[in-house]
Scaffold this active site. Structure first.
Site, PDB file in Angstrom:
ATOM      1  N   ARG A  59       0.884  -1.528   0.316  1.00 30.39           N
ATOM      2  CA  ARG A  59      -0.172  -0.135   0.254  1.00 30.39           C
ATOM      3  C   ARG A  59       1.000   1.064   0.094  1.00 30.39           C
ATOM      4  O   ARG A  59       1.953   0.989   0.807  1.00 30.39           O
ATOM      5  CB  ARG A  59      -0.726  -0.427   1.814  1.00 30.39           C
ATOM      6  CG  ARG A  59      -1.919  -1.023   1.493  1.00 30.39           C
ATOM      7  CD  ARG A  59      -2.843  -0.406  -0.261  1.00 30.39           C
ATOM      8  NE  ARG A  59      -3.938  -1.435   0.179  1.00 30.39           N
ATOM      9  CZ  ARG A  59      -4.185  -2.349  -0.963  1.00 30.39           C
ATOM     10  NH1 ARG A  59      -3.132  -2.418  -1.639  1.00 30.39           N
ATOM     11  NH2 ARG A  59      -5.261  -3.103  -0.699  1.00 30.39           N
ATOM     12  N   GLU A  97      -3.792   7.197  -5.504  1.00 31.78           N
ATOM     13  CA  GLU A  97      -3.726   6.997  -7.061  1.00 31.78           C
ATOM     14  C   GLU A  97      -5.508   7.457  -7.344  1.00 31.78           C
ATOM     15  O   GLU A  97      -6.477   7.273  -6.937  1.00 31.78           O
ATOM     16  CB  GLU A  97      -3.911   5.332  -7.003  1.00 31.78           C
ATOM     17  CG  GLU A  97      -2.729   4.753  -6.156  1.00 31.78           C
ATOM     18  CD  GLU A  97      -2.915   3.193  -6.133  1.00 31.78           C
ATOM     19  OE1 GLU A  97      -3.944   2.446  -6.556  1.00 31.78           O
ATOM     20  OE2 GLU A  97      -1.495   2.941  -5.210  1.00 31.78           O
ATOM     21  N   HIS A 146      -0.433  -0.323 -10.072  1.00 30.96           N
ATOM     22  CA  HIS A 146      -1.320  -1.696  -9.118  1.00 30.96           C
ATOM     23  C   HIS A 146      -2.147  -2.434  -9.970  1.00 30.96           C
ATOM     24  O   HIS A 146      -3.184  -2.667  -9.813  1.00 30.96           O
ATOM     25  CB  HIS A 146      -2.177  -0.069  -8.319  1.00 30.96           C
ATOM     26  CG  HIS A 146      -2.879  -0.987  -6.751  1.00 30.96           C
ATOM     27  ND1 HIS A 146      -3.350   0.036  -5.862  1.00 30.96           N
ATOM     28  CD2 HIS A 146      -3.207  -1.987  -6.641  1.00 30.96           C
ATOM     29  CE1 HIS A 146      -3.346  -1.595  -5.068  1.00 30.96           C
ATOM     30  NE2 HIS A 146      -3.131  -2.061  -5.282  1.00 30.96           N
TER      31      HIS A 146
HETATM   32  C1  DGY Z   1      -5.359  -5.849  -2.942  1.00 33.58           C
HETATM   33  O1  DGY Z   1      -6.100  -7.380  -3.091  1.00 33.58           O
HETATM   34  O2  DGY Z   1      -5.479  -5.634  -1.714  1.00 33.58           O
HETATM   35  C2  DGY Z   1      -4.341  -5.712  -3.843  1.00 33.58           C
HETATM   36  O3  DGY Z   1      -3.770  -4.126  -4.134  1.00 33.58           O
HETATM   37  C3  DGY Z   1      -4.126  -5.718  -5.713  1.00 33.58           C
HETATM   38  O4  DGY Z   1      -3.953  -6.024  -6.248  1.00 33.58           O
END
Ligand code: DGY
Length: 327
Positions: A244, A273, A292
């Site tokens: 994150r 984002e 992402h």
């Molecule tokens: C999640 O599943 O939390 C991821 O960030 C997606 O790529």
């Protein structure tokens, strides 16, 4: 009573695969948000009022104010492994089940972390940009576009959960040395099998040639990587983040990359984002950026949709989701 009235109401904050929508429509009275993404909080608050189930995505704000509006909600099923967008404690207090999608995205995310590492360390994307701009002039220059070997370098893994372990396996195949820091130490047996050494966070930061971040975003991990941390890292080191964005202080990272306090970064996640080509990080050569896409493979995304539906089905019927968080 007409059939539509008998079906339980569910709401999706974004669309999903055709097969998933078909399945959901068969069983539920389904509504899909088609406007701005992430869904504006005000809109979500009005939609959540009388639904039985919610399918949501990272960055939808499922906070106390939103959940407070829900009168019938039995389950939140997030199409992600991460659940920092959901107030889990509050959901628990309202006896709302929460399901997520770990496991199926482990390999895809570990592949991406490894790919970002290889890319930034060997300057692949940087070279791609050079060629596209017509700036490749000298063929095979002894000092041009040189990167580093991965072999023999120490990869420090912060957070040795499923994805961290999968990354360790990949790094071992590249003859890298491995260290990790985690809330809890894994068994010595597993450490031996993975050929990985437990170190303190400070040691990880100081001793690694590459650090890959695999911890969730929590109040404890927010801005764990700030200027103080960067100053302790090797000048030749790289930082990879597929977890994150908020685990890293982006302003400090930008300064660290600009001033060569660290050598480079590979980032799949950001504080806010999406980012654009105007973002300061987009102007730097020693960083590889991805939009992402940790879990973005055709196979993984299908499996995530299947689990999201399964979690929803179970929770709506008062059962624990297949992969459950909190209650
Ligand atoms: C999640 O599943 O939390 C991821 O960030 C997606 O790529």
């Amino acid at each position: 009573m007409n059939l539509m009235m008998m079906k339980k109401k569910i709401f999706l904050t974004r669309t999903l695969h055709e097969f998933a929508l078909r399945e959901l429509k068969r069983r539920y009275n389904l509504k899909v948000h088609s406007g701005k993404i992430p869904i504006p909080e005000k809109k979500l608050r009005s939609e959540i009022k009388d639904i039985d189930g919610l399918i949501c995505f990272p960055y939808d704000k499922i906070n106390q104010d939103t959940l407070g509006m829900a009168e019938n909600l039995k389950v939140i099923s997030t199409y992600s492994v991460g659940f920092d967008h959901i107030d889990i404690e509050y959901a628990k207090s309202k006896k709302i089940r929460v399901g997520h999608t770990p496991k199926v995205l482990t390999d895809a995310t570990a592949d991406l972390a490894f790919g970002l590492m290889l890319d930034v360390v060997r300057r692949v994307s940087e070279g791609d940009r050079i060629i596209r701009k017509g700036k490749w002039k000298v063929i095979y220059g002894a000092h041009d576009y040189v990167g580093y070997d991965l072999q023999g370098k120490t990869l420090g893994i912060l957070g040795l959960g499923r994805i961290g372990k999968a990354l360790a396996k990949r790094a071992k195949a590249f003859d890298m040395k491995l260290a990790y820091h985690n809330r809890s130490k894994i068994s010595e047996n597993l450490e031996k099998r993975l050929k990985i050494k437990y170190v303190s966070f400070g040691e990880l930061v100081k001793g690694s040639d590459i650090i890959s971040v695999h911890v969730p975003h929590t109040p404890e991990t927010e801005h764990l990587f700030d200027m103080k941390t960067f100053e302790k890292m090797k000048k030749t080191s790289f930082l990879i983040n597929t977890s994150r964005g908020k685990v890293i202080n982006e302003k400090d990272l930008t300064r660290a990359l600009k001033n060569k306090i660290i050598a480079g970064a590979g980032l799949d996640v950001f504080e806010n984002e999406p980012i654009s080509g105007k973002h300061v990080l987009s102007k730097l050569e020693n960083v590889v950026l991805a939009p992402h896409i940790g879990s973005s493979t055709k196979e993984t995304r299908v499996e995530m949709a299947q689990i999201t539906i399964k979690n929803l089905d179970l929770g709506i019927n008062g059962k624990r989701p297949l992969f459950s968080v909190g209650y």
